[in-house]
Write a protein that holds these residues in place. Structure first.
Motif, mmCIF file in Angstrom:
data_model
loop_
_atom_site.group_PDB
_atom_site.id
_atom_site.type_symbol
_atom_site.label_atom_id
_atom_site.label_comp_id
_atom_site.label_asym_id
_atom_site.label_seq_id
_atom_site.Cartn_x
_atom_site.Cartn_y
_atom_site.Cartn_z
ATOM 1 N N MET A 1 -17.064 73.574 -83.865
ATOM 2 C CA MET A 1 -17.576 73.022 -85.124
ATOM 3 C C MET A 1 -19.061 72.699 -85.009
ATOM 4 S SD MET A 1 -16.861 72.325 -88.243
ATOM 5 C CE MET A 1 -15.103 72.171 -88.388
ATOM 6 N N ARG A 2 -19.469 72.189 -83.850
ATOM 7 C CA ARG A 2 -20.891 71.884 -83.656
ATOM 8 C C ARG A 2 -21.713 73.168 -83.669
ATOM 9 N NH1 ARG A 2 -23.404 67.755 -79.199
ATOM 10 N NH2 ARG A 2 -25.555 67.908 -79.872
ATOM 11 N N ALA A 3 -21.202 74.200 -83.016
ATOM 12 C CA ALA A 3 -21.892 75.489 -83.009
ATOM 13 C C ALA A 3 -22.012 76.031 -84.438
ATOM 14 C CB ALA A 3 -21.157 76.475 -82.109
ATOM 15 N N ALA A 4 -20.936 75.882 -85.221
ATOM 16 C CA ALA A 4 -20.959 76.351 -86.609
ATOM 17 C C ALA A 4 -21.966 75.554 -87.447
ATOM 18 C CB ALA A 4 -19.564 76.225 -87.222
ATOM 19 N N PHE A 5 -22.066 74.258 -87.215
ATOM 20 C CA PHE A 5 -23.040 73.424 -87.917
ATOM 21 C C PHE A 5 -24.458 73.916 -87.652
ATOM 22 C CE2 PHE A 5 -25.972 69.807 -87.921
ATOM 23 C CZ PHE A 5 -25.769 69.287 -89.191
ATOM 24 N N HIS A 6 -24.746 74.175 -86.384
ATOM 25 C CA HIS A 6 -26.085 74.650 -86.027
ATOM 26 C C HIS A 6 -26.357 76.036 -86.603
ATOM 27 C CE1 HIS A 6 -27.427 71.351 -83.476
ATOM 28 N NE2 HIS A 6 -26.169 71.240 -83.095
ATOM 29 N N GLU A 7 -25.339 76.897 -86.619
ATOM 30 C CA GLU A 7 -25.508 78.237 -87.206
ATOM 31 C C GLU A 7 -25.742 78.144 -88.714
ATOM 32 O OE1 GLU A 7 -25.849 81.545 -86.307
ATOM 33 O OE2 GLU A 7 -26.235 80.550 -84.414
ATOM 34 N N ALA A 8 -25.002 77.262 -89.387
ATOM 35 C CA ALA A 8 -25.182 77.092 -90.830
ATOM 36 C C ALA A 8 -26.596 76.613 -91.137
ATOM 37 C CB ALA A 8 -24.145 76.117 -91.379
ATOM 38 N N CYS A 9 -27.096 75.719 -90.318
ATOM 39 C CA CYS A 9 -28.473 75.240 -90.509
ATOM 40 C C CYS A 9 -29.468 76.381 -90.337
ATOM 41 C CB CYS A 9 -28.780 74.102 -89.536
ATOM 42 S SG CYS A 9 -27.910 72.564 -89.923
ATOM 43 N N LYS A 10 -29.230 77.216 -89.335
ATOM 44 C CA LYS A 10 -30.115 78.373 -89.109
ATOM 45 C C LYS A 10 -30.091 79.321 -90.303
ATOM 46 C CE LYS A 10 -29.657 78.661 -84.103
ATOM 47 N NZ LYS A 10 -29.140 79.503 -83.010
ATOM 48 N N LEU A 11 -28.893 79.561 -90.862
ATOM 49 C CA LEU A 11 -28.765 80.455 -92.006
ATOM 50 C C LEU A 11 -29.531 79.932 -93.219
ATOM 51 C CD1 LEU A 11 -25.005 81.488 -91.771
ATOM 52 C CD2 LEU A 11 -27.009 82.942 -91.375
ATOM 53 N N GLU A 12 -29.675 78.621 -93.310
ATOM 54 C CA GLU A 12 -30.439 78.013 -94.399
ATOM 55 C C GLU A 12 -31.936 77.959 -94.082
ATOM 56 O OE1 GLU A 12 -29.693 76.911 -97.552
ATOM 57 O OE2 GLU A 12 -27.857 78.020 -97.138
ATOM 58 N N GLY A 13 -32.291 78.421 -92.876
ATOM 59 C CA GLY A 13 -33.691 78.418 -92.484
ATOM 60 C C GLY A 13 -34.164 77.094 -91.907
ATOM 61 N N TRP A 14 -33.204 76.237 -91.562
ATOM 62 C CA TRP A 14 -33.546 74.951 -90.968
ATOM 63 C C TRP A 14 -33.515 75.065 -89.459
ATOM 64 C CZ3 TRP A 14 -29.330 71.855 -94.021
ATOM 65 C CH2 TRP A 14 -29.618 71.921 -95.382
ATOM 66 N N SER A 15 -34.590 74.728 -88.823
ATOM 67 C CA SER A 15 -34.632 74.726 -87.369
ATOM 68 C C SER A 15 -34.123 73.361 -86.901
ATOM 69 C CB SER A 15 -36.066 74.952 -86.888
ATOM 70 O OG SER A 15 -36.113 74.854 -85.493
ATOM 71 N N ILE A 16 -32.924 73.343 -86.374
ATOM 72 C CA ILE A 16 -32.306 72.084 -85.961
ATOM 73 C C ILE A 16 -32.270 72.010 -84.442
ATOM 74 C CG2 ILE A 16 -30.232 70.656 -86.074
ATOM 75 C CD1 ILE A 16 -31.670 71.044 -88.765
ATOM 76 N N ASP A 17 -33.049 71.117 -83.912
ATOM 77 C CA ASP A 17 -33.035 70.838 -82.482
ATOM 78 C C ASP A 17 -31.979 69.760 -82.262
ATOM 79 O OD1 ASP A 17 -33.499 69.780 -79.937
ATOM 80 O OD2 ASP A 17 -35.642 70.158 -80.058
ATOM 81 N N PRO A 18 -31.086 69.934 -81.281
ATOM 82 C CA PRO A 18 -30.068 68.902 -81.041
ATOM 83 C C PRO A 18 -30.659 67.505 -80.866
ATOM 84 C CG PRO A 18 -29.576 70.840 -79.758
ATOM 85 C CD PRO A 18 -30.918 71.078 -80.408
#
Length: 89
Positions: free
Chosen positions: A20-37
């Motif tokens: 689920m955490r991996a999916a959250f980070h992937e969803a953010c990437k798909l929206e163009g958001w660079s999410i650093d843990p």
């Protein structure tokens, strides 16, 4: 622009190895958001399996050990009420 996640507190129940955490980070990437843990204030994985927690800690370079190894049936409301986002895998 990406939303600020520096105040976000996440509780990930039945976290397993972190799908689920991996999916959250992937969803953010798909929206163009660079999410650093490090941007997320707190991400608490909750999983009873010590093996899964070891894999999770490796997958996400979790700097603390052990992860919250607790049965959900024993969680009190006060243990989780501070979370802004609750995820269940």
């Amino acid at each position: 622009t990406a939303p600020s996640l520096k105040y976000l507190r996440v509780l990930e129940m039945f976290s397993g190895i972190g799908g689920m955490r991996a999916a959250f980070h992937e969803a953010c990437k798909l929206e163009g958001w660079s999410i650093d843990p490090a941007d997320v204030k707190e991400w608490i994985p909750l999983e009873a399996s010590h093996f899964a927690n070891t894999v999770y800690a490796t997958n996400f370079a979790v700097p603390y050990a052990p992860l919250l190894t607790q049965n959900l049936c024993t969680i009190n409301q006060s243990d989780v009420e501070a979370a802004d986002l609750w995820l269940m895998s």
